[in-house]
Every structure is written in structure tokens, then in C-alpha cells.
Design an enzyme around this catalytic site. Structure first.
Site, PDB file in Angstrom:
ATOM      1  CB  THR A 208      -9.491  -4.348   2.913  1.00  8.07           C
ATOM      2  OG1 THR A 208      -8.748  -5.202   3.778  1.00  8.07           O
ATOM      3  CG2 THR A 208      -9.915  -5.123   1.677  1.00  8.07           C
ATOM      4  CG  ASP A 209     -13.387  -0.661   2.477  1.00  8.08           C
ATOM      5  OD1 ASP A 209     -13.643  -1.545   1.650  1.00  8.08           O
ATOM      6  OD2 ASP A 209     -14.099  -0.442   3.467  1.00  8.08           O
ATOM      7  CB  ILE A 210      -7.499   2.687   2.257  1.00  9.83           C
ATOM      8  CG1 ILE A 210      -8.364   3.339   3.345  1.00  9.83           C
ATOM      9  CG2 ILE A 210      -6.469   3.673   1.722  1.00  9.83           C
ATOM     10  CD1 ILE A 210      -9.126   4.549   2.907  1.00  9.83           C
TER      11      ILE A 210
END
Length: 406
Positions: A190-192
Site C-alpha cells: 500500500t505504501d509503495i
């Protein structure tokens, strides 16, 4: 018509040479975005809390080793997402720090921040305050849930978004099988993906600014990006009204497209069309299954998955992994081994692509880094700086941009 390139012409500049980024983000989504921009040639100034810096500096072990084999203060996690940047220590809670950020913003094209919604307003560093003084500034806010909506003020973290956003409901083995239950991805996807969407949005805003002369506010949310990346799984639901469930290592829409156990390990078979399926059946010795009406098309194979897969599993279990791979590759069936990360970096294709890089590091001698996958024929990514030490470039930045030493 193509124009011949003069081999004696000077080297072309990096794609984002001349662009400067003020990076007020930390942890992963924001720094992943700004590392992309730094790799493309932007001058990224990473603003960090005095003495503490980015949270991920302490997210270890493992830590980078120095030349004597001792741990440095730089966690591997931090190193993974902050190369090609410069670090400056600024206390945003002080009037002097706020003033300094604004002075630096005068020399920047882009500002990236991932504070909670409204968190920078008390310092006069929110978009509405900054746009009056810096109308050309592209201001990117990365938050858990965005600037609007009932959850806007809540903090958001990758793991919880993987659950809330639906990924864990389709990741993991089925409940009726051993080990069944929801699973998170092995990387903070999700962050990436949020960092990637933010990078794309910033580049688009830069291009638009070439026409309008104005910056704008980019509202990038982990939840939005996460839901968006579910792609075909979203449409599986949106076109049927039925939410897809967990299928383990099988594919919801393609059969056979999954992991198979062999006599000495595991491998993946990724049959993408009916022609490949026929080749697959021939290679494993069951050509009759290629013409059976129940399996001849992908649609039929999905409907009769529970009948077909046990047959394939039994056959695949009789042979060795690498022998199966050789047979399937010979007839054009996509397949491959499941490798550990050390095996990945030892793979001849990974070596040929030079994905492992080493960058000089002031305390570690060198720091390993994973190469950017953005390959340019004329302006390749340069690996000039390892992730900086805390405040490593404070004096350099102050002197260069503001003409002062403190």
C-alpha cells in the site's frame, strides 16, 4: 523521420535536473515517492527532526555494517527508500524552523508531506497558507484517508489499509483448506503503490505547470491508492455483485494459473490463453485434456476447476521442478520457480540487469541498494548518494540556497 544523434554532443541532463523537492515526509510512502524523483535527477532535500530524524532510521536490525563489521546507525529499512537525497535537520515546532522551511520553499518546485490532515496548519505550512506565497509550488499531501471524508483525520498505516481496503480478503488460502485465512502481503504494498501514484501525479502537475504557470495541491491517500490497485478484482465484484474471496495461489480468472508442488519443490505455471493450455497438456503427457469440452476454453476450465486441478497436481508432483520448467519453456508455457530473495539476486537475469548496486557511504564504506526499474537509453538513473546521514547536508544546503552557515 528520425534525426541522427551527434555522438560528440554533450551528455543530456537527467529528466528532472533543475527540479528541487522539499521533502517533509517520513517512513515509506512519501520517501518512496521522493526517491523516485531523486533517481530522476531532482534535488531532494529531506527535512528531518533534530537528533531523531526519519522514524525508519531506527527500524532495525538489520543495520548497515561499517568496514569493521559493526552496526552503524542506519537501518536497512531507511536505506531502502532514501538514496540520492540530501538531509537537513529542522525543528518544525520552532519559529526559526518554520521560517527556514519557507525560505527553502522559495527555491523549490515541489513539496511532499505526510502529516496528519491539518497537522501543518498550526505552523502555516499547509497548502492553503503556502499557495499564497508560492503559487508555483506543487504541494503533495500523502495521508491515510485523504483530505476529505469522515475518516480524513484518522491515521492510516499500510497493514491496516491492506485489511480495510480488501487486499487481505483475497490474499491467503481458502478458509476450508489447511492454513486458510487472510494474509497481508510480504511487502508494504500500500505504501509503495501510494508512493508510485504520488510520483506520477507530481510529474503530471509539473507538466501542467508548464502551461498554466501555477502549482496545485495533490491529495494522495493510501486507501484510495490501495482500492485502485485491486484492478480486476474490483471489476469482478462490480460486474457481478459478488465479492471475490481468497483463492490461495490460484487465479480468480485464469486456469491453470497457480503454484504446483513438484517432487523436489514448488513452481508456478501461468497459462494465459487456450493455446498455452494445449501446449501445457502436451508437455505433461495428457493431450486428451486439451480437447476435452470441459477444459478446452478458459471459461470452461474455470467452471470445472475443481475437476481439472487435482489431475494436474497429481501429475506435476511426479516430476522434478527444473525438469518441468525445461519442458514447459521448450513449448512456450510461462512458468518459473519460487525463489528466496538470495536466490533472486543470484539469478542470471537479475545479475544481467544489474539490479544490485553499491553506493559509497560515509560510515559503511558502501551501501547496497536495489536499482531503479526505470531504464532510460540516454539519461540513465545515477546512483550518486546513499541514503544520507541525519543532517549530513545541513550546512551545505543552507550555504548553497540561502547563503548562510546556520
Amino acid at each position: 523521420m528520425t534525426t541522427a544523434v551527434n555522438q560528440d554532443s554533450p551528455p543530456r541532463r537527467a529528466p528532472l535536473a533543475g527540479i528541487r523537492v522539499l521533502d517533509l515526509s517520513r517512513v515509506l510512502a512519501g520517501p518512496w515517492c521522493t526517491q523516485n524523483l531523486a533517481d530522476l535527477g531532482a534535488d531532494v532535500i529531506k527535512v528531518e527532526r533534530p537528533k531523531l530524524g526519519d522514524d525508519t532510521r531506527a527500524w532495525g536490525p538489520p543495520f548497515l555494517k561499517d568496514q569493521d563489521g559493526n552496526d552503524t546507525t542506519e537501518a536497512a529499512y531507511y536505506l531502502s527508500t532514501n538514496r540520492n537525497k540530501r538531509s537537513i535537520e529542522i525543528d518544525l515546532a520552532s519559529p526559526e524552523g518554520i521560517k527556514l522551511v519557507k525560505e527553502l520553499a522559495k527555491h523549490c518546485d515541489i513539496l511532499v508531506e505526510n502529516f496528519k490532515v491539518g497537522g501543518l496548519k498550526q505552523y502555516g505550512l499547509d497548502y492553503d497558507s503556502m499557495k499564497q506565497e508560492f503559487p508555483r509550488l506543487i504541494y503533495c499531501s500523502i495521508t491515510g484517508f485523504g483530505q476529505t471524508g469522515p475518516y480524513a483525520e484518522r491515521p492510516g498505516y499500510d497493514f491496516m489499509i491492506q485489511g480495510m481496503g480488501g487486499l487481505m480478503s483475497i490474499t491467503g488460502e481458502r478458509d476450508d483448506l489447511p492454513g486458510g485465512g487472510p494474509q497481508k502481503a510480504g511487502v508494504a504494498v500500500t505504501d509503495i503503490i501510494t508512493g508510485m501514484y504520488a510520483s506520477v501525479a507530481i510529474l503530471a502537475a509539473l507538466q501542467e505547470r508548464n502551461h498554466s504557470g501555477l502549482g496545485q495541491h495533490l491529495d494522495i491517500a493510501l486507501l484510495d491508492c490501495h482500492v485502485s490497485m485491486l484492478a480486476n478484482q474490483n471489476l469482478n465484484y462490480m460486474t457481478t455483485g459478488k465479492a471475490p474471496g481468497r483463492a490461495g495461489n490460484a487465479h480468480q480468472n485464469v486456469v491453470p494459473y497457480q503454484v504446483f508442488k513438484t517432487s523436489d519443490g514448488f513452481m508456478i505455471v501461468a497459462v494465459g490463453n487456450d493455446s498455452q493450455y494445449r501446449s501445457f497438456c502436451g508437455a505433461i503427457g495428457i493431450p486428451e485434456y486439451a480437447t476435452d469440452p470441459k477444459f478446452v476454453t478458459n471459461r470452461q476450465r474455470i467452471l470445472h476447476r475443481d475437476e481439472l486441478i487435482p489431475v494436474l497436481e497429481k501429475i506435476m508432483a511426479t516430476g522434478k521442478r527444473d525438469e518441468w520448467i525445461a519442458k514447459l519453456e521448450a513449448v512456450g508455457v510461462p512458468c518459473g520457480p519460487i525463489q528466496t530473495i538470495d536466490q533472486v539476486f543470484d539469478h542470471p537475469q537479475v545479475k544481467a540487469r544489474e539490479i544490485w548496486k553499491n553506493i559509497p557511504h560515509p560510515t559503511g564504506g558502501t551501501s547496497p541498494t536495489t536499482a531503479s526499474p526505470m531504464i532510460f537509453s540516454a539519461t540513465p538513473v545515477q546512483y550518486k548518494r546513499a541514503a544520507p546521514l541525519l543532517g549530513q547536508h545541513t550546512e551545505e544546503i543552507l550555504k548553497e540556497l540561502l547563503g548562510r552557515t546556520s
